[in-house]
Design a protein around this motif. Sequence first.
Motif, PDB file in Angstrom:
ATOM      1  N   SER A   1       0.813  -1.219   0.000  1.00  0.00           N
ATOM      2  CA  SER A   1       0.000   0.000   0.000  1.00  0.00           C
ATOM      3  C   SER A   1       0.848   1.271   0.000  1.00  0.00           C
ATOM      4  CB  SER A   1      -0.936   0.010   1.209  1.00  0.00           C
ATOM      5  OG  SER A   1      -0.188   0.006   2.407  1.00  0.00           O
ATOM      6  N   THR A   2       2.148   1.152   0.254  1.00  0.00           N
ATOM      7  CA  THR A   2       3.021   2.319   0.293  1.00  0.00           C
ATOM      8  C   THR A   2       3.723   2.571  -1.040  1.00  0.00           C
ATOM      9  OG1 THR A   2       4.900   1.043   1.139  1.00  0.00           O
ATOM     10  CG2 THR A   2       3.441   2.084   2.780  1.00  0.00           C
ATOM     11  N   ASP A   3       3.371   1.821  -2.074  1.00  0.00           N
ATOM     12  CA  ASP A   3       4.001   1.970  -3.392  1.00  0.00           C
ATOM     13  C   ASP A   3       4.033   3.442  -3.797  1.00  0.00           C
ATOM     14  OD1 ASP A   3       5.213   1.111  -5.778  1.00  0.00           O
ATOM     15  OD2 ASP A   3       3.278   1.026  -6.803  1.00  0.00           O
ATOM     16  N   GLY A   4       5.219   3.943  -4.140  1.00  0.00           N
ATOM     17  CA  GLY A   4       5.389   5.322  -4.567  1.00  0.00           C
ATOM     18  C   GLY A   4       5.668   6.313  -3.444  1.00  0.00           C
ATOM     19  N   LEU A   5       5.442   5.921  -2.191  1.00  0.00           N
ATOM     20  CA  LEU A   5       5.715   6.797  -1.053  1.00  0.00           C
ATOM     21  C   LEU A   5       7.202   7.140  -1.031  1.00  0.00           C
ATOM     22  CD1 LEU A   5       4.781   8.063   1.721  1.00  0.00           C
ATOM     23  CD2 LEU A   5       5.525   5.901   2.746  1.00  0.00           C
ATOM     24  N   GLU A   6       7.517   8.398  -0.803  1.00  0.00           N
ATOM     25  CA  GLU A   6       8.916   8.808  -0.675  1.00  0.00           C
ATOM     26  C   GLU A   6       9.268   8.920   0.798  1.00  0.00           C
ATOM     27  OE1 GLU A   6      10.297  11.871  -3.229  1.00  0.00           O
ATOM     28  OE2 GLU A   6       8.953  11.243  -4.834  1.00  0.00           O
ATOM     29  N   VAL A   7      10.435   8.367   1.148  1.00  0.00           N
ATOM     30  CA  VAL A   7      10.861   8.328   2.540  1.00  0.00           C
ATOM     31  C   VAL A   7      12.288   8.866   2.632  1.00  0.00           C
ATOM     32  CG1 VAL A   7      11.237   6.864   4.552  1.00  0.00           C
ATOM     33  CG2 VAL A   7       9.358   6.336   2.970  1.00  0.00           C
TER      34      VAL A   7
ATOM     35  N   HIS B   1      15.588  17.708  -3.419  1.00  0.00           N
ATOM     36  CA  HIS B   1      14.773  18.709  -2.748  1.00  0.00           C
ATOM     37  C   HIS B   1      15.423  19.094  -1.426  1.00  0.00           C
ATOM     38  CE1 HIS B   1      11.070  18.023  -5.148  1.00  0.00           C
ATOM     39  NE2 HIS B   1      11.619  16.848  -5.305  1.00  0.00           N
ATOM     40  N   ASP B   2      15.162  20.282  -0.993  1.00  0.00           N
ATOM     41  CA  ASP B   2      15.605  20.703   0.325  1.00  0.00           C
ATOM     42  C   ASP B   2      14.475  20.487   1.309  1.00  0.00           C
ATOM     43  OD1 ASP B   2      17.640  23.550  -0.592  1.00  0.00           O
ATOM     44  OD2 ASP B   2      18.151  21.449  -0.358  1.00  0.00           O
ATOM     45  N   HIS B   3      14.784  19.928   2.461  1.00  0.00           N
ATOM     46  CA  HIS B   3      13.829  19.704   3.530  1.00  0.00           C
ATOM     47  C   HIS B   3      14.474  20.165   4.819  1.00  0.00           C
ATOM     48  CE1 HIS B   3      11.348  17.353   0.859  1.00  0.00           C
ATOM     49  NE2 HIS B   3      12.419  16.703   0.494  1.00  0.00           N
TER      50      HIS B   3
ATOM     51  N   HIS C   1      19.975   5.833  12.004  1.00  0.00           N
ATOM     52  CA  HIS C   1      19.263   6.704  11.062  1.00  0.00           C
ATOM     53  C   HIS C   1      17.764   6.602  11.292  1.00  0.00           C
ATOM     54  CE1 HIS C   1      22.857   7.511   8.636  1.00  0.00           C
ATOM     55  NE2 HIS C   1      23.181   6.268   8.940  1.00  0.00           N
ATOM     56  N   GLU C   2      17.074   7.721  11.019  1.00  0.00           N
ATOM     57  CA  GLU C   2      15.620   7.788  11.110  1.00  0.00           C
ATOM     58  C   GLU C   2      15.034   7.786   9.701  1.00  0.00           C
ATOM     59  OE1 GLU C   2      15.627  10.832  14.928  1.00  0.00           O
ATOM     60  OE2 GLU C   2      15.311  11.655  12.908  1.00  0.00           O
ATOM     61  N   LEU C   3      13.896   7.126   9.544  1.00  0.00           N
ATOM     62  CA  LEU C   3      13.178   7.141   8.272  1.00  0.00           C
ATOM     63  C   LEU C   3      11.879   7.909   8.462  1.00  0.00           C
ATOM     64  CD1 LEU C   3      13.796   3.500   7.036  1.00  0.00           C
ATOM     65  CD2 LEU C   3      15.063   5.574   6.514  1.00  0.00           C
ATOM     66  N   VAL C   4      11.668   8.900   7.584  1.00  0.00           N
ATOM     67  CA  VAL C   4      10.538   9.821   7.711  1.00  0.00           C
ATOM     68  C   VAL C   4       9.831   9.938   6.362  1.00  0.00           C
ATOM     69  CG1 VAL C   4       9.855  12.175   8.299  1.00  0.00           C
ATOM     70  CG2 VAL C   4      11.814  11.124   9.448  1.00  0.00           C
ATOM     71  N   PRO C   5       8.528   9.572   6.295  1.00  0.00           N
ATOM     72  CA  PRO C   5       7.784   9.746   5.045  1.00  0.00           C
ATOM     73  C   PRO C   5       7.672  11.231   4.695  1.00  0.00           C
ATOM     74  CG  PRO C   5       6.558   8.379   6.601  1.00  0.00           C
ATOM     75  CD  PRO C   5       7.718   8.970   7.345  1.00  0.00           C
ATOM     76  N   LEU C   6       7.742  11.520   3.401  1.00  0.00           N
ATOM     77  CA  LEU C   6       7.596  12.896   2.931  1.00  0.00           C
ATOM     78  C   LEU C   6       6.162  13.130   2.480  1.00  0.00           C
ATOM     79  CD1 LEU C   6      10.906  13.273   0.911  1.00  0.00           C
ATOM     80  CD2 LEU C   6      10.408  14.072   3.222  1.00  0.00           C
ATOM     81  N   PRO C   7       5.633  14.330   2.556  1.00  0.00           N
ATOM     82  CA  PRO C   7       6.393  15.543   2.798  1.00  0.00           C
ATOM     83  C   PRO C   7       6.498  15.928   4.265  1.00  0.00           C
ATOM     84  CG  PRO C   7       4.190  16.147   2.098  1.00  0.00           C
ATOM     85  CD  PRO C   7       4.264  14.639   2.091  1.00  0.00           C
TER      86      PRO C   7
END
Length: 135
Positions: free
Chosen positions: A32-38, A70-72, A106-112
């Motif tokens: 279900s997360t297909d395409g989600l950027e992390v 991208h800058d975050h 390391h931490e994993l964080v979904p964007l945006p």
Amino acid sequence: MGTAENPDAGQGPVLLDIGGDVGALVVTMPGSTDGLEVEIRPAGSTARASGHHHDDHDDDDHDHDHDHGHDHQHGHRHPHVAVVGRPSAGGVVHTLVYPSVPEGAHELVPLPDGVVELTVEVRGGAVTHATWPTG
């Protein structure tokens, strides 16, 4: 004229760039997360984002599956990749693949605007495997 992003980028094999104090990270994801950027960040970066922030790595030395540049986090750039369904024995497995990650936590964080979903410890010279939390 701008360059269109390749919609098939990252769907084939991924070249890992590991050795010394650099490892790789593969995270098994729900379909279900297909395409989600992390985004991947050094552990503690998210908590520090509201104050002074310091990157302990140089993103220009890393090749990423789906890095947009991208800058975050107030102008600080962290690499991010998209969840991609990859062929596997018996079907398709959805994964995040970070091919070159400095050793450490390391931490994993979904964007945006996600929150830290997973913290992993990457070992240099090795491929670390993790599973995205479901809930």
